[in-house]
Design a protein around this motif. Structure first.
Motif, short mmCIF file in Angstrom:
data_model
loop_
_atom_site.label_atom_id
_atom_site.label_comp_id
_atom_site.label_asym_id
_atom_site.label_seq_id
_atom_site.Cartn_x
_atom_site.Cartn_y
_atom_site.Cartn_z
N CYS A 194 2.08 1.59 -3.39
CA CYS A 194 1.08 2.10 -4.32
C CYS A 194 0.84 3.73 -3.92
CB CYS A 194 -0.04 1.25 -4.20
SG CYS A 194 0.18 -0.20 -4.96
N LYS B 299 0.80 -1.06 -0.12
CA LYS B 299 0.09 0.12 0.01
C LYS B 299 0.91 1.23 0.08
CE LYS B 299 -4.00 2.13 2.19
NZ LYS B 299 -4.69 2.20 3.56
N ASN C 106 -3.71 1.67 -6.71
CA ASN C 106 -4.44 0.96 -5.85
C ASN C 106 -3.84 -0.05 -5.21
OD1 ASN C 106 -6.46 -0.07 -4.19
ND2 ASN C 106 -8.08 0.88 -5.54
#
Length: 668
Positions: free
Chosen positions: A271, A268, A277
């Motif tokens: 990203c 995460k 995402n």
């Protein structure tokens, strides 16, 4: 477009990296990710450090420091060690709650999803409590006698002697490791992840996923066969990710609950940084998740973690590549005895690529390997220097000296084109199947072919007798150098770059497409060549050996490696017929066998399960060593040893195609 997410087991921040860590996990993951990126695959490598749990809390307490100090110190050292070996990550982070609040949020998100789905249950448990220290004692705060094998010094979570996972209350004669006093048993409430509810899902996934290596599948299925138990996921500590329930505010999550979630946290974070995402990686059928781990944490990654992923509806791993152990000069590595080679010490003496090469070629990843300084020297000097380095240097030196430093315009022999094409096909196939040793060996075979081709066509004669043919030979050799540089790039990044630049290219070999290895080399000017690999001298070897203590504490010296004929003849090796076989209760692998060896029937204990079921052993004629010192294991007196080969044992059996062999016959 398909995505591939490659992860490496998070390094635990209680010490720097040694070469065993590198061989099993980080190096193969780096090679694989580099290979994928050169093929144009959307691949990322995610890694970092694991920072919570009892060992760090205990170490901090014993040193009189805050856990954050321990974490910060070793996180930096580990990151530096990986950089020294050119192991590249797209995201390298940590799970520490103080330094990475994102991980706290992600761990609590996982927990809440599992809690809402009904996969978390409250239970009352027995807990050891130290009245002197006035606190509960989680696993490693307790030591005692193993209830299974009787070994002293077993920890509250694991016995090193027999390999069993333990609970602190199971230990006999327990004591607090801080004050040494005897703890008492108290009752408290804990949270359990209902692992047992995932038994059928996990069994189906393990059996149907053909991408899982045998060592992972077999070991995990063995656990499932024995029945999965629900998993206590909290600890009575103040170091870890807080449990987001008011009545559990004095507890934290067990480190093996929060650590694998770090893969998701770090994805995460990557990203967020790159405008993607994170759910496209962890909640998508278009993503292949590949975990690289050491074999000691197979169960955590092949059972606990997949069950958590199923529980939140996430993508299951495409495969789990588990590297086997690395010993040092024939002995198990030990940080306490100094019987290890630290990455930082190695890279002070030798280029990183020499270690990368040796750790890959010394043994397939699926087998245990041994690091030997003598073997390291011999392989570097004979395979890298005398083979690969010699071919590259002699080819480019000849072009530089006799062709005005220009790769000539000329045709290439079809023999060379075909050999490069076949090598490229084999290397690609091996890397796709995670067969790193086989892939690198194929590349070295191509350089050996290049040496033989150079020697056979004698360009030193052709330069005067047939300049046109000389140009063809040297252009063909230069084309081999180009192919070698590209196919070596995932394995030996620095050396491959040197080879690439030696051909006069100004870009980086790591930005070149994998298929470029099949294309002809350009006619261009090259710089003055330099040797690619340094030779390991006797002086280098002595400096390297000085990194180890004079006595390892486990052997009497190099003479122990040799057995005289007289000593060998004292071995009583016989044919034995297995009459009875049964599993030993409490052991994951051991089988008790009753074997007819002619003049008597002996009992042998052997680690053959799950490779062999007890019933399939009965009636087999095997090779038995009968004159060994009897040893008691799990309450069974073992009087003999049966001979088998490999980590997944293959029994040495008797071929009776010529004549019938009777139990008790001597083997000579």
């Amino acid at each position: 477009m398909e995505k591939v997410l490659v992860t490496t087991a998070l390094a635990y921040t209680n010490g720097p990296l040694h070469i065993g860590h590198v061989r099993s996990t980080y190096l193969p993951a780096d090679v694989y990710t580099r290979f994928l990126k050169m093929r144009g695959v959307d691949a990322i490598h995610i890694g970092g450090t694991d920072n919570h749990g009892v060992p760090i809390a205990l170490q901090a307490e014993l040193e009189g420091k805050d856990p954050e100090e321990i974490v910060e110190k070793y996180h930096e050292m580990i990151e530096e060690d990986l950089e020294r070996l050119n192991i590249h990550f797209d995201e390298f982070s940590c799970t520490c709650r103080e330094f990475n609040p994102d991980h706290v949020d992600m761990t609590q998100w996982f927990f809440k999803r599992l809690y809402e789905e009904g996969y978390i249950e409250e239970r009352e448990v027995e807990q050891l409590y130290c009245p002197e220290c006035e606190r509960p004692l989680p696993d490693r705060y307790v030591e005692g006698v193993c209830p299974y094998c009787g070994a002293e010094g077993a920890r509250g979570d694991h016995c090193e002697a027999c390999g069993r996972y333990l609970e602190p209350v199971q230990l006999k004669e327990p004591k607090c490791v801080i004050c040494g006093s005897k703890p008492e048993v108290r009752r408290t409430m804990h949270l359990f992840f209902k692992l047992s509810e995932f038994e059928e899902d996990l069994k189906k996934w393990l059996k149907s996923n053909d991408n899982l290596p045998k060592n992972v599948r077999n070991y995990a299925i063995q656990w499932v066969r024995e029945g999965l138990k629900d998993w206590d996921i909290v600890r009575d500590l103040d170091w870890g990710v807080p449990v987001p329930l008011e009545r559990y505010k004095d507890k934290v999550f067990y480190v093996w609950f929060d650590a694998p979630i770090g893969y998701v946290t770090f994805t995460k974070q990557y990203c967020n940084r790159t405008g993607q995402n994170w759910k496209d990686y962890w909640f998508s059928e278009d993503t292949k998740i590949v975990h690289f781990i050491g074999k000691d944490i197979i169960i955590h990654h092949a059972l606990f973690w997949p069950a958590m992923l199923i529980g939140v509806g996430a993508t299951l791993p495409y495969t789990i590549v588990a590297g086997e152990y690395l010993t040092l000069e024939g002995e198990k590595m030990s940080t306490s005895r100094g019987w290890v080679v630290w990455v930082r010490d190695f890279t002070k003496l030798f280029p990183a690529d020499l270690l990368r090469y040796y750790l890959i070629v010394v043994s397939p990843l699926t087998r245990d390997a041994d690091f030997s300084w003598e073997d390291f020297r011999d392989r570097v000097n004979n395979e890298l220097v005398a083979n690969l380095g010699n071919f590259v240097y002699r080819t480019l030196s000849f072009i530089y000296r006799f062709l005005d430093g220009n790769v000539p315009e000329a045709e290439t022999d079809q023999e060379i084109v075909d050999r490069i094409k076949e090598t490229h096909r084999r290397v690609t196939k091996h890397l796709e199947k995670f067969r790193f040793r086989e892939a690198l060996t194929e590349v070295l075979r191509l350089s050996k072919f290049g040496n033989e081709y150079f020697q056979e066509h004698e360009p030193w004669k052709l330069k005067d007798e047939d300049p046109e043919r000389c140009a063809e030979v040297l252009r063909g050799c230069a084309r081999v150098v180009k192919a070698l540089a590209i196919m070596l790039a995932p394995f030996l990044p620095d050396s491959a770059e040197k080879m690439w630049q030696s051909l006069g290219y100004e870009d980086s070999v790591h930005d070149v497409d994998w298929e470029e290895a099949l294309k002809d080399v350009e006619a261009r000017e090259i710089p003055k060549p330099e040797p690619i690999f340094p030779k390991v001298t006797e002086e280098d070897l002595q400096k390297a050996k000085a990194l180890l203590p004079e006595e390892s504490g486990e052997s009497e010296g190099p003479d122990d490696e040799y057995v005289s004929l007289e000593e060998f003849n004292r071995l009583d090796l016989r044919v034995g017929e297995v009459k009875e076989a049964e599993r030993i209760e409490g052991s994951d692998r051991l089988i008790k066998l009753r074997i007819d060896v002619g003049d008597r029937t002996v009992t042998a204990v052997a680690g053959l399960y799950p490779t062999y079921e007890p019933e399939e052993l009965v009636g087999r004629k095997v090779v038995v060593l009968t004159n060994i010192q009897p040893k008691e294991m799990f309450g069974v007196r073992s009087e003999a040893m049966i001979l088998a080969v490999g980590d997944e044992p293959a029994l040495l059996t008797i071929d009776e195609s010529k004549r019938e062999v009777e139990p008790g016959e001597q083997i000579r």
